[in-house]
Design an enzyme around this catalytic site. Sequence first.
Site: not given
Length: 894
Positions: A276, A278, A320, A619, A681, A709, A712-713
Amino acid sequence: MPELSEPKSIAQPVRALGLTEAEARARQQRYGPNAVEATPPDSWVRVLLRQFRSLIVAVLSGAAIFSFAFHDYAEGYAILAVVLINAGIGFWLEWNAQASMTALRRLGQTTARVLREGQVRAIPSDEVTVGDVLLVEAGEVVAADSRLFEAQQLQVNESTLTGESMPVSKTLPATAVPPTEQTGGLLFKGTAVVNGTGRATVTGVGGGTQLGEIARLMQQAERTATPLEAKLARLTRQLVMLTVGLAGLYVLLGLWRGKPVHLLLETAIVLAVAAIPEGMAIVATLALAYGMLRLAHRQVLVKRLAAVETLGSTDIIFTDKTGTLTQNQMAVHTVWLPEAQLTFPPTTGHMQAVAAGEAYQRLLRAAVLCNNATYSSAHPEAALGDPLEVALLALAAESHFAVADVQAMTRLAEQPFNSDTRLMATLHRQPNAGSLVTVKGAAEDVLRLCMRQQAATGALPLAVAEQAEWLLRAEQLAQTGLRTLALAQRIQTDENPTDLARDLTWLGMVAFLDPARPEVIPAIEACQRAGIRVLMVTGDHPATALTVARQVHLAPETAELTITGSELAALLAQPAVPGHGLQQTCVFARVSPAQKLDLISYYQQQGHVVAMIGDGVNDAPALKKADIGVAMGLHGTQVASEAASLVLRDDSFASVVAAVEQGRIIFTNIRRFVLYLVSCNLSELLVVLAAGLAGVDSVLLPLQILFLNLLTDVFPALALSVGKGSRHVMEQPPHDPQSPMMRPTDWQLAGAYAALMTAALLGCYYVARHHFGFGPATATTILFYGLATAQLVHVSNMAGSRHRHFTDNDVLRNRYVWLALALCTILLLLSYYLPLFRQLLGIQPLTLPALLLVLVPAGAVLGLGPLLHHIFSWRKLPTRHIGAVTDRVAARAV
């Protein structure tokens, strides 16, 4: 519809005195405040709890619980920290957006003048109650639905309710008719008084007004999830299913092999953390927030972050007319003199010469004298009076006419406009001798009087053919949606004010149109180039709507078809097939608020992503029902801003195009960093799974994976999310709203990247253990840093274009990517040299051979990653484009 007459239980108030304070308080208790019910803002608790409603949070929370159960407290707290950080960022962004709209509502509070106990008092508009005597005059906004009992040349702009740009004259007695046909003495909450004065008895407040009825309709219009929200939710489910499936498979195989249960569950936790991403929710939120900040510089207030991306997939825009495509103010379009026709502004030398001629000057003099409006070219926004009269004064000022000198002529008498004569006449003393009568009104009535004048003086009357010609011109102007006024005059030797409208000399006609906003034409053309269909939906007259649509290039000059509200129900009931009536027109006129909802629902059911742009109360329901609602915030209504997802602070249609462009860029960036996160991942997941199946336990620790995670992610992915995008993004069609965030070829490419990194990493792990003789802890450290460096250099594979040179792409030109890589490198060095990090992450000292092994996976990713990218990019090319690409490649080779 709310009742338009006074409640039977309320006696007719004493109009000379108004209500007493005690009676007013009693009625406020009975009928409630004069406030339109708005959707109450969510409490901070509800906003906070909403941040935890996701499958990713559920899986990570489960992993944290298992970690605590196995006494892995450091891992459990680390997982919980990730969840809390993500929730905190989401809460902060959503709460601030909600607070800004609350402040906007407070700024919109107004006051009203009522008669209480015989005295005029200014009170907050929400304290006005049924039975109050309401006083209105030019420049004010009507505080409540009311029935007039006094009116002096009262005109009200009801465009916020009906879409009609022309004001409605209020006369007595009133008749209960729909607001789209209102000509009597009924006033409606939220409409603007443009001329005259009046007194009225309040008949409805709050939810009992026309405004309140539309507000209820708005609340019934449910807002669906945006395409981005739906795609991210689908991707989350896919990742969770993948995680649960692989973790379950690993546990079953482990049980079959007789491994201890607690070791299998610990590895399952590692798999869950590895699979996963994160940081995906955090990065997606910040990417949208960054786009929101960019749009803020373009005067666009974003209330819902996901709404920014929605415009990127929009392929239908309902807009409109009045106040959105036009300026909601009248301007002179054409002046037809006896000898020439002028279209403004006059551009040719001949037209300019005509404008300087004596006939034109006489017409301007009559237009200035037969006029009760006030206008200053220095402050045009402060003009008051009938919009047509204001436009005539503006024309005179722009024509450098001596307005002040002419207005100095003494007015001796006035014959006001009425519905019987359909004209207005004034008598003025001339500087030298005699007097001057000026008249303006309907062409056929003024023409009739001019013919009588010529016959009375012995001059040849206007020929029947000439009269018919002028009437035909007036009819032609009316059919194109223009409002017309005829002007005439008479010079007399005395100052007799009786029977002014007689024996007139014809001066010509003036045609008016609510002018288009100057930025609308290029904005609509940009939408059309981008594959977006722009449709006008208005309550105004079909001819007027079609004329404006042609002016702004929304409809071609040859377009004739408009669909009215009375025709709409039958068309909506027909099957949607090619050639269907709704596919052949882009102008819908005389449409009610409920019919706007039906139109939006129709196109949404056809799979379109629909945006609605508007400014009026009428509207608001459509703004809420649409996938993305855009309100005009400068001159629009508060109800419209409440219902919309985006509010334009400059009321510029061009800002919508900027928002569409930004939405497309954001979607491209999000898809790019999602591919990056998923491939990274998946590599972690495959490393852990392959090692576990091979009988090697704990090749990566949960804390190590969490560190990767969140390091580097997150930082490289965040850098990818704030890229400026391609300058050609508006030359491409909208992305398919049904297309998932990760298409099949994206999953294949992510799997190929992950397999490449996994093979390189496991090869290094094997060499470290069996060739160099490193222990498990040192080999794990090599694997950890090898995976980190491989993921860092992997960001270069997220290039924005497959047709440019490798060094000329959106990624390498993004300075934030280089800053992210530098920051991650520093943090990796700190994790090696700081004792606390080394202890938590299980880091071992590395020798030179070990450091060389760390760099091997990065080299494999740099060397083979671009090849994988080009292979799968070629597979994603539609067949019709392959030939063109081949031709370009061959041309470059030559």
